[in-house]
Motif scaffolding. Structure first.
Motif, PDB file in Angstrom:
ATOM      1  N   GLN A  63       4.453  11.722   1.181  1.00 14.99           N
ATOM      2  CA  GLN A  63       3.717  10.491   1.473  1.00 14.99           C
ATOM      3  C   GLN A  63       4.401   9.253   0.895  1.00 14.99           C
ATOM      4  O   GLN A  63       4.103   8.131   1.291  1.00 14.99           O
ATOM      5  CB  GLN A  63       2.279  10.574   0.936  1.00 14.99           C
ATOM      6  N   ALA A  64       5.323   9.439  -0.046  1.00 21.00           N
ATOM      7  CA  ALA A  64       5.978   8.308  -0.708  1.00 21.00           C
ATOM      8  C   ALA A  64       7.221   7.894   0.071  1.00 21.00           C
ATOM      9  O   ALA A  64       7.977   8.728   0.543  1.00 21.00           O
ATOM     10  CB  ALA A  64       6.366   8.689  -2.136  1.00 21.00           C
ATOM     11  N   ARG A  65       7.424   6.605   0.177  1.00 21.96           N
ATOM     12  CA  ARG A  65       8.639   6.111   0.836  1.00 21.96           C
ATOM     13  C   ARG A  65       9.718   5.881  -0.209  1.00 21.96           C
ATOM     14  O   ARG A  65       9.421   5.570  -1.363  1.00 21.96           O
ATOM     15  CB  ARG A  65       8.359   4.841   1.641  1.00 21.96           C
ATOM     16  N   ALA A  66      10.952   6.045   0.197  1.00 20.04           N
ATOM     17  CA  ALA A  66      12.088   5.819  -0.689  1.00 20.04           C
ATOM     18  C   ALA A  66      12.702   4.464  -0.381  1.00 20.04           C
ATOM     19  O   ALA A  66      12.795   4.070   0.788  1.00 20.04           O
ATOM     20  CB  ALA A  66      13.127   6.921  -0.504  1.00 20.04           C
ATOM     21  N   VAL A  67      13.088   3.741  -1.420  1.00 26.00           N
ATOM     22  CA  VAL A  67      13.820   2.483  -1.262  1.00 26.00           C
ATOM     23  C   VAL A  67      15.053   2.538  -2.151  1.00 26.00           C
ATOM     24  O   VAL A  67      15.086   3.259  -3.149  1.00 26.00           O
ATOM     25  CB  VAL A  67      12.954   1.245  -1.587  1.00 26.00           C
ATOM     26  N   ASP A  68      16.070   1.765  -1.779  1.00 29.08           N
ATOM     27  CA  ASP A  68      17.348   1.811  -2.485  1.00 29.08           C
ATOM     28  C   ASP A  68      17.349   1.101  -3.829  1.00 29.08           C
ATOM     29  O   ASP A  68      18.009   1.553  -4.758  1.00 29.08           O
ATOM     30  CB  ASP A  68      18.460   1.200  -1.627  1.00 29.08           C
ATOM     31  N   THR A  69      16.650  -0.031  -3.923  1.00 21.57           N
ATOM     32  CA  THR A  69      16.734  -0.841  -5.139  1.00 21.57           C
ATOM     33  C   THR A  69      15.357  -1.342  -5.571  1.00 21.57           C
ATOM     34  O   THR A  69      14.438  -1.462  -4.753  1.00 21.57           O
ATOM     35  CB  THR A  69      17.630  -2.077  -4.927  1.00 21.57           C
ATOM     36  N   ALA A  70      15.266  -1.676  -6.849  1.00 20.99           N
ATOM     37  CA  ALA A  70      14.027  -2.272  -7.364  1.00 20.99           C
ATOM     38  C   ALA A  70      13.784  -3.629  -6.718  1.00 20.99           C
ATOM     39  O   ALA A  70      12.634  -3.996  -6.475  1.00 20.99           O
ATOM     40  CB  ALA A  70      14.103  -2.391  -8.880  1.00 20.99           C
ATOM     41  N   ASP A  71      14.849  -4.366  -6.429  1.00 21.24           N
ATOM     42  CA  ASP A  71      14.684  -5.665  -5.761  1.00 21.24           C
ATOM     43  C   ASP A  71      13.994  -5.500  -4.417  1.00 21.24           C
ATOM     44  O   ASP A  71      13.130  -6.294  -4.050  1.00 21.24           O
ATOM     45  CB  ASP A  71      16.037  -6.354  -5.569  1.00 21.24           C
ATOM     46  N   GLN A  72      14.362  -4.465  -3.664  1.00 29.28           N
ATOM     47  CA  GLN A  72      13.696  -4.201  -2.386  1.00 29.28           C
ATOM     48  C   GLN A  72      12.221  -3.893  -2.604  1.00 29.28           C
ATOM     49  O   GLN A  72      11.365  -4.358  -1.853  1.00 29.28           O
ATOM     50  CB  GLN A  72      14.353  -3.026  -1.663  1.00 29.28           C
ATOM     51  N   LEU A  73      11.931  -3.110  -3.613  1.00 28.70           N
ATOM     52  CA  LEU A  73      10.547  -2.741  -3.891  1.00 28.70           C
ATOM     53  C   LEU A  73       9.735  -3.964  -4.301  1.00 28.70           C
ATOM     54  O   LEU A  73       8.602  -4.140  -3.869  1.00 28.70           O
ATOM     55  CB  LEU A  73      10.509  -1.679  -4.989  1.00 28.70           C
ATOM     56  N   LEU A  74      10.318  -4.813  -5.134  1.00 28.42           N
ATOM     57  CA  LEU A  74       9.603  -5.993  -5.634  1.00 28.42           C
ATOM     58  C   LEU A  74       9.595  -7.153  -4.651  1.00 28.42           C
ATOM     59  O   LEU A  74       8.922  -8.155  -4.885  1.00 28.42           O
ATOM     60  CB  LEU A  74      10.205  -6.427  -6.965  1.00 28.42           C
ATOM     61  N   ALA A  75      10.302  -7.027  -3.541  1.00 31.47           N
ATOM     62  CA  ALA A  75      10.317  -8.096  -2.535  1.00 31.47           C
ATOM     63  C   ALA A  75       8.925  -8.333  -1.955  1.00 31.47           C
ATOM     64  O   ALA A  75       8.614  -9.437  -1.528  1.00 31.47           O
ATOM     65  CB  ALA A  75      11.308  -7.766  -1.422  1.00 31.47           C
ATOM     66  N   ASP A  76       8.099  -7.305  -1.946  1.00 32.43           N
ATOM     67  CA  ASP A  76       6.718  -7.436  -1.463  1.00 32.43           C
ATOM     68  C   ASP A  76       5.780  -6.835  -2.501  1.00 32.43           C
ATOM     69  O   ASP A  76       5.285  -5.715  -2.347  1.00 32.43           O
ATOM     70  CB  ASP A  76       6.543  -6.735  -0.118  1.00 32.43           C
ATOM     71  N   PRO A  77       5.522  -7.579  -3.584  1.00 33.31           N
ATOM     72  CA  PRO A  77       4.676  -7.024  -4.642  1.00 33.31           C
ATOM     73  C   PRO A  77       3.242  -6.751  -4.196  1.00 33.31           C
ATOM     74  O   PRO A  77       2.551  -5.944  -4.823  1.00 33.31           O
ATOM     75  CB  PRO A  77       4.733  -8.077  -5.749  1.00 33.31           C
ATOM     76  N   SER A  78       2.801  -7.354  -3.109  1.00 30.03           N
ATOM     77  CA  SER A  78       1.437  -7.107  -2.636  1.00 30.03           C
ATOM     78  C   SER A  78       1.279  -5.695  -2.074  1.00 30.03           C
ATOM     79  O   SER A  78       0.155  -5.238  -1.870  1.00 30.03           O
ATOM     80  CB  SER A  78       1.041  -8.135  -1.576  1.00 30.03           C
ATOM     81  N   ALA A  79       2.390  -4.977  -1.861  1.00 31.16           N
ATOM     82  CA  ALA A  79       2.326  -3.614  -1.349  1.00 31.16           C
ATOM     83  C   ALA A  79       2.051  -2.601  -2.455  1.00 31.16           C
ATOM     84  O   ALA A  79       1.843  -1.424  -2.174  1.00 31.16           O
ATOM     85  CB  ALA A  79       3.631  -3.255  -0.640  1.00 31.16           C
ATOM     86  N   LEU A  80       2.041  -3.070  -3.723  1.00 39.29           N
ATOM     87  CA  LEU A  80       1.814  -2.178  -4.861  1.00 39.29           C
ATOM     88  C   LEU A  80       0.728  -2.740  -5.765  1.00 39.29           C
ATOM     89  O   LEU A  80       0.461  -3.940  -5.754  1.00 39.29           O
ATOM     90  CB  LEU A  80       3.094  -2.030  -5.687  1.00 39.29           C
ATOM     91  N   ASP A  81       0.160  -1.858  -6.571  1.00 42.47           N
ATOM     92  CA  ASP A  81      -0.808  -2.267  -7.581  1.00 42.47           C
ATOM     93  C   ASP A  81      -0.273  -2.055  -8.992  1.00 42.47           C
ATOM     94  O   ASP A  81      -0.839  -2.576  -9.958  1.00 42.47           O
ATOM     95  CB  ASP A  81      -2.105  -1.460  -7.416  1.00 42.47           C
ATOM     96  N   LEU A  82       0.800  -1.274  -9.133  1.00 42.47           N
ATOM     97  CA  LEU A  82       1.344  -0.904 -10.431  1.00 42.47           C
ATOM     98  C   LEU A  82       2.787  -0.453 -10.243  1.00 42.47           C
ATOM     99  O   LEU A  82       3.106   0.168  -9.229  1.00 42.47           O
ATOM    100  CB  LEU A  82       0.518   0.250 -11.020  1.00 42.47           C
ATOM    101  N   LEU A  83       3.630  -0.758 -11.229  1.00 46.61           N
ATOM    102  CA  LEU A  83       5.005  -0.279 -11.206  1.00 46.61           C
ATOM    103  C   LEU A  83       5.267   0.549 -12.453  1.00 46.61           C
ATOM    104  O   LEU A  83       4.929   0.128 -13.560  1.00 46.61           O
ATOM    105  CB  LEU A  83       6.000  -1.446 -11.155  1.00 46.61           C
ATOM    106  N   VAL A  84       5.879   1.721 -12.276  1.00 44.40           N
ATOM    107  CA  VAL A  84       6.297   2.570 -13.383  1.00 44.40           C
ATOM    108  C   VAL A  84       7.818   2.549 -13.424  1.00 44.40           C
ATOM    109  O   VAL A  84       8.475   2.813 -12.411  1.00 44.40           O
ATOM    110  CB  VAL A  84       5.780   4.015 -13.214  1.00 44.40           C
ATOM    111  N   VAL A  85       8.373   2.215 -14.588  1.00 45.94           N
ATOM    112  CA  VAL A  85       9.821   2.133 -14.766  1.00 45.94           C
ATOM    113  C   VAL A  85      10.298   3.386 -15.502  1.00 45.94           C
ATOM    114  O   VAL A  85       9.953   3.593 -16.660  1.00 45.94           O
ATOM    115  CB  VAL A  85      10.214   0.856 -15.541  1.00 45.94           C
ATOM    116  N   ALA A  86      11.078   4.205 -14.803  1.00 43.72           N
ATOM    117  CA  ALA A  86      11.631   5.430 -15.371  1.00 43.72           C
ATOM    118  C   ALA A  86      13.130   5.486 -15.079  1.00 43.72           C
ATOM    119  O   ALA A  86      13.679   6.529 -14.748  1.00 43.72           O
ATOM    120  CB  ALA A  86      10.919   6.649 -14.793  1.00 43.72           C
ATOM    121  N   SER A  87      13.758   4.352 -15.201  1.00 40.24           N
ATOM    122  CA  SER A  87      15.187   4.207 -14.944  1.00 40.24           C
ATOM    123  C   SER A  87      15.948   4.315 -16.266  1.00 40.24           C
ATOM    124  O   SER A  87      15.333   4.475 -17.320  1.00 40.24           O
ATOM    125  CB  SER A  87      15.425   2.842 -14.286  1.00 40.24           C
ATOM    126  N   PRO A  88      17.278   4.198 -16.245  1.00 35.25           N
ATOM    127  CA  PRO A  88      18.016   4.225 -17.513  1.00 35.25           C
ATOM    128  C   PRO A  88      17.512   3.160 -18.491  1.00 35.25           C
ATOM    129  O   PRO A  88      17.109   2.065 -18.083  1.00 35.25           O
ATOM    130  CB  PRO A  88      19.459   3.959 -17.092  1.00 35.25           C
TER     131      PRO A  88
END
Length: 117
Positions: A61-86
């Protein structure tokens, strides 16, 4: 894992974005998000073809995106962000998410020193 969390019609699940699908993201954060009532794993940042395939199998059910910038380009599509990167990317990613208006959960450590925050 394909289990989606239970949701109540009057309280839709919070849409969670996850940055990173390495050990922390795939083994800890994604399964916890997907099985916690009231949360839905909405999108995952990973550019790795192997990890994208793993994500498709484990959380279709989850979509994959290449970069955090792409994900944050539309913050209204999310309610919360979890950072588990380096670790070195925790502070800049958390700042970007907060500036976009999203609540953030950061995998430990947040930063190497208090001075860098």
């Amino acid at each position: 894992m394909t289990t989606e969390s239970t949701q109540h019609p009057e309280h839709p699940a919070l849409r969670v974005g996850l940055v990173g699908y390495g050990l922390a993201g795939a083994a800890f954060h994604a399964p916890l998000i997907a099985t916690t009532p009231g949360l839905r794993l909405e999108a995952v940042v990973t550019a790795s073809p192997e990890r994208r395939e793993q994500l498709r199998r484990e959380h279709p059910q989850a979509r994959a995106v290449d970069t955090a910038d792409q994900l944050l380009a539309d913050p209204s599509a999310l309610d919360l962000l979890v950072v588990a990167s380096p670790n070195r990317s925790h502070v800049p990613l958390a700042r970007a998410a907060l500036e976009a208006g999203l609540p953030v959960v950061v995998d430990k450590p947040l930063a190497a020193t208090a001075a860098c925050c």
